[in-house]
Enzyme design. Structure first.
Site, PDB file in Angstrom:
ATOM      1  N   ASN A  87       0.798  -1.225   0.000  1.00  0.00           N
ATOM      2  CA  ASN A  87       0.000   0.000   0.000  1.00  0.00           C
ATOM      3  C   ASN A  87       0.835   1.282   0.000  1.00  0.00           C
ATOM      4  O   ASN A  87       0.389   2.312  -0.488  1.00  0.00           O
ATOM      5  CB  ASN A  87      -0.923  -0.021   1.226  1.00  0.00           C
ATOM      6  CG  ASN A  87      -1.535   1.328   1.512  1.00  0.00           C
ATOM      7  OD1 ASN A  87      -2.464   1.753   0.827  1.00  0.00           O
ATOM      8  ND2 ASN A  87      -1.010   2.027   2.516  1.00  0.00           N
ATOM      9  N   TYR A 156       4.262   9.480 -10.845  1.00  0.00           N
ATOM     10  CA  TYR A 156       3.191   8.801 -10.077  1.00  0.00           C
ATOM     11  C   TYR A 156       2.307   7.993 -11.029  1.00  0.00           C
ATOM     12  O   TYR A 156       2.034   6.813 -10.801  1.00  0.00           O
ATOM     13  CB  TYR A 156       2.372   9.851  -9.318  1.00  0.00           C
ATOM     14  CG  TYR A 156       1.292   9.255  -8.437  1.00  0.00           C
ATOM     15  CD1 TYR A 156       1.626   8.489  -7.321  1.00  0.00           C
ATOM     16  CD2 TYR A 156      -0.057   9.451  -8.728  1.00  0.00           C
ATOM     17  CE1 TYR A 156       0.637   7.930  -6.519  1.00  0.00           C
ATOM     18  CE2 TYR A 156      -1.048   8.902  -7.928  1.00  0.00           C
ATOM     19  CZ  TYR A 156      -0.698   8.150  -6.824  1.00  0.00           C
ATOM     20  OH  TYR A 156      -1.667   7.589  -6.026  1.00  0.00           O
TER      21      TYR A 156
HETATM   22  N1  LIG Z   1      -5.769   8.742  -1.021  1.00  0.00           N
HETATM   23  C1  LIG Z   1      -5.955   8.764  -2.338  1.00  0.00           C
HETATM   24  O1  LIG Z   1      -6.654   9.616  -2.882  1.00  0.00           O
HETATM   25  C2  LIG Z   1      -5.322   7.698  -3.188  1.00  0.00           C
HETATM   26  C3  LIG Z   1      -5.863   7.468  -4.450  1.00  0.00           C
HETATM   27  C4  LIG Z   1      -5.310   6.478  -5.250  1.00  0.00           C
HETATM   28  C5  LIG Z   1      -4.249   5.732  -4.782  1.00  0.00           C
HETATM   29  N2  LIG Z   1      -3.728   5.979  -3.563  1.00  0.00           N
HETATM   30  C6  LIG Z   1      -2.603   5.142  -3.110  1.00  0.00           C
HETATM   31  O2  LIG Z   1      -2.983   4.503  -1.921  1.00  0.00           O
HETATM   32  C7  LIG Z   1      -1.834   4.279  -1.099  1.00  0.00           C
HETATM   33  C8  LIG Z   1      -2.099   4.857   0.278  1.00  0.00           C
HETATM   34  O3  LIG Z   1      -2.330   6.235   0.148  1.00  0.00           O
HETATM   35  P1  LIG Z   1      -2.932   7.141   1.303  1.00  0.00           P
HETATM   36  O4  LIG Z   1      -3.537   8.310   0.617  1.00  0.00           O
HETATM   37  O5  LIG Z   1      -3.755   6.319   2.209  1.00  0.00           O
HETATM   38  O6  LIG Z   1      -1.638   7.591   2.149  1.00  0.00           O
HETATM   39  P2  LIG Z   1      -0.272   8.320   1.702  1.00  0.00           P
HETATM   40  O7  LIG Z   1      -0.275   8.640   0.246  1.00  0.00           O
HETATM   41  O8  LIG Z   1      -0.039   9.422   2.638  1.00  0.00           O
HETATM   42  O9  LIG Z   1       0.898   7.236   1.877  1.00  0.00           O
HETATM   43  C9  LIG Z   1       0.842   5.994   2.452  1.00  0.00           C
HETATM   44  C10 LIG Z   1       1.981   5.778   3.436  1.00  0.00           C
HETATM   45  O10 LIG Z   1       3.207   5.468   2.734  1.00  0.00           O
HETATM   46  C11 LIG Z   1       4.243   5.817   3.637  1.00  0.00           C
HETATM   47  N3  LIG Z   1       5.547   5.922   2.993  1.00  0.00           N
HETATM   48  C12 LIG Z   1       5.937   6.870   2.121  1.00  0.00           C
HETATM   49  N4  LIG Z   1       7.240   6.690   1.808  1.00  0.00           N
HETATM   50  C13 LIG Z   1       7.660   5.588   2.512  1.00  0.00           C
HETATM   51  C14 LIG Z   1       8.889   4.901   2.612  1.00  0.00           C
HETATM   52  N5  LIG Z   1       9.981   5.298   1.921  1.00  0.00           N
HETATM   53  N6  LIG Z   1       8.962   3.808   3.401  1.00  0.00           N
HETATM   54  C15 LIG Z   1       7.886   3.398   4.099  1.00  0.00           C
HETATM   55  N7  LIG Z   1       6.689   4.019   4.057  1.00  0.00           N
HETATM   56  C16 LIG Z   1       6.589   5.102   3.263  1.00  0.00           C
HETATM   57  C17 LIG Z   1       3.787   7.152   4.195  1.00  0.00           C
HETATM   58  O11 LIG Z   1       4.473   7.467   5.417  1.00  0.00           O
HETATM   59  C18 LIG Z   1       2.307   6.945   4.385  1.00  0.00           C
HETATM   60  O12 LIG Z   1       1.975   6.568   5.709  1.00  0.00           O
HETATM   61  C19 LIG Z   1      -0.669   4.924  -1.837  1.00  0.00           C
HETATM   62  O13 LIG Z   1       0.005   3.939  -2.592  1.00  0.00           O
HETATM   63  C20 LIG Z   1      -1.348   5.916  -2.767  1.00  0.00           C
HETATM   64  O14 LIG Z   1      -0.583   6.193  -3.914  1.00  0.00           O
HETATM   65  C21 LIG Z   1      -4.240   6.949  -2.740  1.00  0.00           C
END
Ligand SMILES: NC(=O)c1ccc[n+]([C@@H]2O[C@H](COP(=O)([O-])OP(=O)(O)OC[C@H]3O[C@@H](n4cnc5c(N)ncnc54)[C@H](O)[C@@H]3O)[C@@H](O)[C@H]2O)c1
Length: 252
Positions: A87, A156
């Site tokens: 994730n 991205y």
């Molecule tokens: N929220 C949205 O709108 C959305 C939409 C589509 C996809 N996503 C994807 O869903 C996933 C979760 O997104 P979110 O919005 O819940 O949170 P987010 O994008 O803030 O990131 C998820 C987590 O990844 C961690 N992270 C970042 N770099 C890291 C590293 N080097 N090592 C370990 N951990 C690391 C961050 O600390 C964070 O807690 C991501 O892959 C994101 O791209 C999110």
């Protein structure tokens, strides 16, 4: 057929906030033993406020440390990981820049966490799944894995498309070993700092336009993504692999 994960070992990356936190909590509530990781110790500690969740702070771009974490999880659990949720990701603070002005370091950093990290964690977890003859791998891609992203961040969109390619390829490779590999493609969910900033940046009119483009006319919650992850991990999805499930309220 059941959503009872008692006795199952689940690893969730990016568990300090948003989807990762909701996914870790859901699996824990359904009886699984969850190993949650993130680079952010504060958020991760909050997520781990459940007796079934064990936390480990880790930078997923540190490949040797990832291998060590998976070995540690298997040792602590006394079993291989049954369900892996890749994730961690996001735009990690980047915003749209014209390609000619985009620093190579930004391109590399976004690919490293959105694509390489999932590859590295999966690479380390698969041998245990093969030994067990069973496994579920769930990759969090994005609507930006299926079309251009509103963020405008080229790396991205590229990484999230690649996550879907990796999902499809690994489904073919690992199917004979009883391992399924699927992806979730969320729409925009303002549930973590990056997407919240994106959402706020739209202003009231822009937000209304986004809502008008969603069939269900509301934003989703992180738990909507967790429920999709439960489905892919459950017996309900026994014969589902190599698939991408958009979870976006019916976004156009
Ligand atoms: N929220 C949205 O709108 C959305 C939409 C589509 C996809 N996503 C994807 O869903 C996933 C979760 O997104 P979110 O919005 O819940 O949170 P987010 O994008 O803030 O990131 C998820 C987590 O990844 C961690 N992270 C970042 N770099 C890291 C590293 N080097 N090592 C370990 N951990 C690391 C961050 O600390 C964070 O807690 C991501 O892959 C994101 O791209 C999110």
């Amino acid at each position: 057929m059941s959503l009872d994960f008692t006795g199952q070992i689940v690893a969730v990356t990016g568990a300090a906030t948003g989807f990762g936190r909701a996914i870790a909590r859901r699996f824990a509530q359904h009886g699984a033993r969850v190993f949650a990781t993130d680079i952010d110790p504060t958020g991760l500690a909050e997520t781990a406020d459940h007796p079934n969740i064990t936390q480990h702070v880790l930078d997923l771009t540190d490949r040797p440390a990832v291998g060590a974490w998976i070995a540690q999880v298997e040792h602590a659990a006394g079993a291989s990981i049954g369900i892996l949720v890749n994730n961690a990701g996001g735009v990690i603070g980047r915003t749209m820049q014209p390609i000619e002005d985009t620093p190579f370091g930004d391109w590399d950093a976004v690919l490293r966490i959105n694509l390489d990290a999932g590859f590295t964690v999966t690479r380390a977890a698969v041998p245990g799944m093969k030994r067990a003859g069973r496994g579920r791998i769930i990759n969090i891609s994005s609507g930006a894995g299926l079309k251009a992203s509103r963020t405008g961040v080229q790396a991205y969109t590229s990484a999230k498309h690649a996550v879907i390619g990796l999902t499809r390829q690994l489904a073919q490779e690992l199917g004979p070993f009883g391992i399924t590999v699927n992806a979730i493609a969320p729409g925009l969910f303002p549930v973590a700092p990056g997407p919240i900033a994106q959402w706020e940046g739209y202003g009231p009119e822009g937000q209304q336009r986004v809502l008008d483009g969603i069939a269900l006319r509301r934003m989703g919650s992180a738990d909507d993504i967790a429920k999709a992850a439960l489905f892919f991990a459950s017996d309900l999805a026994d014969y589902v692999t190599g698939q991408v499930l958009p979870v976006n309220g019916g976004s156009s």
